[in-house]
Design an enzyme around this catalytic site. Sequence first.
Site, PDB file in Angstrom:
ATOM      1  N   PRO A 146       4.137 -11.375  24.207  1.00 25.54           N
ATOM      2  CG  PRO A 146       2.231 -10.626  25.328  1.00 25.54           C
ATOM      3  CD  PRO A 146       2.770 -11.943  24.827  1.00 25.54           C
ATOM      4  CB  THR A 200      10.091  -6.246  19.931  1.00 27.54           C
ATOM      5  OG1 THR A 200       9.704  -6.522  18.795  1.00 27.54           O
ATOM      6  CG2 THR A 200      10.997  -5.674  20.507  1.00 27.54           C
ATOM      7  CE  LYS A 225      10.670  -4.028  17.080  1.00 27.16           C
ATOM      8  NZ  LYS A 225       9.124  -3.303  15.845  1.00 27.16           N
ATOM      9  CE  LYS A 266       7.680  -5.089  23.899  1.00 29.57           C
ATOM     10  NZ  LYS A 266       7.476  -6.185  23.392  1.00 29.57           N
TER      11      LYS A 266
HETATM   12  P1  NAD Z   1      -1.179  -8.705  22.005  1.00 30.43           P
HETATM   13  O1  NAD Z   1      -0.594  -8.054  23.001  1.00 30.43           O
HETATM   14  O2  NAD Z   1      -1.823  -7.950  21.128  1.00 30.43           O
HETATM   15  O3  NAD Z   1      -0.652 -10.208  21.509  1.00 30.43           O
HETATM   16  C1  NAD Z   1       0.089 -11.168  22.297  1.00 30.43           C
HETATM   17  C2  NAD Z   1      -0.639 -12.279  22.582  1.00 30.43           C
HETATM   18  O4  NAD Z   1       0.318 -13.300  22.593  1.00 30.43           O
HETATM   19  C3  NAD Z   1      -2.167 -12.167  23.071  1.00 30.43           C
HETATM   20  O5  NAD Z   1      -3.216 -12.460  21.943  1.00 30.43           O
HETATM   21  C4  NAD Z   1      -1.508 -13.054  23.653  1.00 30.43           C
HETATM   22  O6  NAD Z   1      -3.092 -13.561  24.884  1.00 30.43           O
HETATM   23  C5  NAD Z   1      -0.693 -14.254  23.649  1.00 30.43           C
HETATM   24  N1  NAD Z   1      -0.102 -15.311  24.627  1.00 30.43           N
HETATM   25  C6  NAD Z   1      -0.110 -14.172  26.067  1.00 30.43           C
HETATM   26  N2  NAD Z   1       1.399 -14.800  26.396  1.00 30.43           N
HETATM   27  C7  NAD Z   1       1.197 -16.075  25.783  1.00 30.43           C
HETATM   28  C8  NAD Z   1       0.893 -17.780  26.149  1.00 30.43           C
HETATM   29  N3  NAD Z   1       1.638 -17.555  27.463  1.00 30.43           N
HETATM   30  N4  NAD Z   1       0.877 -18.416  25.759  1.00 30.43           N
HETATM   31  C9  NAD Z   1      -0.158 -18.634  24.406  1.00 30.43           C
HETATM   32  N5  NAD Z   1       0.144 -16.843  24.175  1.00 30.43           N
HETATM   33  C10 NAD Z   1       0.030 -16.325  24.975  1.00 30.43           C
HETATM   34  O7  NAD Z   1       0.528  -7.936  21.828  1.00 30.43           O
HETATM   35  P2  NAD Z   1       1.169  -7.836  20.108  1.00 30.43           P
HETATM   36  O8  NAD Z   1       0.843  -6.136  19.746  1.00 30.43           O
HETATM   37  O9  NAD Z   1       0.604  -9.037  19.386  1.00 30.43           O
HETATM   38  O10 NAD Z   1       2.639  -7.722  20.313  1.00 30.43           O
HETATM   39  C11 NAD Z   1       3.087  -9.262  20.388  1.00 30.43           C
HETATM   40  C12 NAD Z   1       5.361  -8.620  20.022  1.00 30.43           C
HETATM   41  O11 NAD Z   1       5.144  -7.830  18.513  1.00 30.43           O
HETATM   42  C13 NAD Z   1       5.118  -8.193  21.235  1.00 30.43           C
HETATM   43  O12 NAD Z   1       6.418  -8.237  21.772  1.00 30.43           O
HETATM   44  C14 NAD Z   1       5.390  -6.152  20.453  1.00 30.43           C
HETATM   45  O13 NAD Z   1       6.300  -5.376  20.950  1.00 30.43           O
HETATM   46  C15 NAD Z   1       6.285  -6.812  18.968  1.00 30.43           C
HETATM   47  N6  NAD Z   1       5.127  -5.911  17.891  1.00 30.43           N
HETATM   48  C16 NAD Z   1       3.899  -5.198  17.954  1.00 30.43           C
HETATM   49  C17 NAD Z   1       4.171  -4.313  16.848  1.00 30.43           C
HETATM   50  C18 NAD Z   1       2.761  -3.238  17.053  1.00 30.43           C
HETATM   51  O14 NAD Z   1       2.307  -2.670  16.182  1.00 30.43           O
HETATM   52  N7  NAD Z   1       1.387  -3.620  17.867  1.00 30.43           N
HETATM   53  C19 NAD Z   1       5.282  -3.433  15.905  1.00 30.43           C
HETATM   54  C20 NAD Z   1       5.369  -4.765  15.878  1.00 30.43           C
HETATM   55  C21 NAD Z   1       6.102  -5.384  16.884  1.00 30.43           C
END
Ligand code: NAD
Length: 323
Positions: free
Chosen positions: A78, A109, A188, A263
């Site tokens: 995240p 991101t 981004k 964020k």
């Molecule tokens: P999410 O919260 O669904 O998934 C994040 C995963 O990372 C979780 O499974 C969590 O358990 C894991 N995690 C956290 N800390 C960790 C660690 N220290 N070691 C191992 N695993 C760990 O988030 P997401 O929606 O998948 O987003 C991830 C990134 O992508 C973010 O930076 C977000 O801004 C970006 N993003 C998200 C979207 C969207 O629509 N969801 C779109 C584009 C970009």
Amino acid sequence: MSEAFDFKTVGFIGLGAMGKPMLVHLANKLPSESQLYVFDVVEQVVDELRTKFPNRVLKASSARDVAQQTETIITMVPEGSHVRSVYLDPQKGVCSTDISNKLLIDCSTIDTATSLAVKDYIAENFPSASFYDSPVSGGVVGAVKGTIAFFLGCAEWDPNVKRLTHLMSLMGKQIIPCGGPSLGLAAKLSNNYLSGVIAIACSEAMDMGMRSGLDPRTLAKVYAAGTAQNTICDRFNPVPHVYPEAPSSKGYKEGFKVQLMRKDFALAVDMAKRVGSKNVLGGVGLETYDGASKDPRCRDLDSRVVYRYLGGQEDWQSHVNGS
Ligand code: NAD
């Protein structure tokens, strides 16, 4: 694909809303001899993937374990604090083992300063390793469909571009080298700033038109034909039932969560300050997304729920003749 690249061992850290479908594409599309080592602090998601791909996906015990088992590592967590701990934790981080010659790709991101700090640490301690920022756009639906775009933090002539493009093409459609380290993130963040500002402006413009007596579908047609044409209005219209496929028409579900917009917007406003860019809409935009992300009527929903937060009328169909 004309050029053969050797992705015998690939690591994936962070299997959430985005990471999991990205990993599924790799599991389905990499050559049969490739092995995927995955790690997430939530073990359940790893176990699900193990069940789905028993011969392909292997469970790692930490980010360090992933780094020990693989040559190419993708991270999708995240925030900057998570990226820092995944890479730099002295006991369990990727860099706590020898990562010489490895290819490391962070798709999260996050702020550019954290990304550059991780890159610098790696350059200093493992000069033969390569670290890239490569955030993505296209949302969870795009990750599932394999249509996301990657904004790659390197120049077009970087020696790893072909290799990176090959790997990312398995998970997405467009791969855009943005010029140099951390510039994928800068691209981004400026994209999400623009998209976030447009969503607020589109909500306000729709609301003032509707309150003046216009049908929102007519307003959307007018914008599409006029100088206000934009993708948010065309395909992600914040007013429910103007565009059937928009998250707003499905109860603001299955979109880009308002907390994530908050964020990214905050990261963009910080970036603007740091680089001395005048940013008159940043303060009000951030205040709006901050409020919406804390509002129980909006939290966890698609960011275009900002229309609801601003008091827009959602049940307009019951007041429109002939609907
Ligand atoms: P999410 O919260 O669904 O998934 C994040 C995963 O990372 C979780 O499974 C969590 O358990 C894991 N995690 C956290 N800390 C960790 C660690 N220290 N070691 C191992 N695993 C760990 O988030 P997401 O929606 O998948 O987003 C991830 C990134 O992508 C973010 O930076 C977000 O801004 C970006 N993003 C998200 C979207 C969207 O629509 N969801 C779109 C584009 C970009």
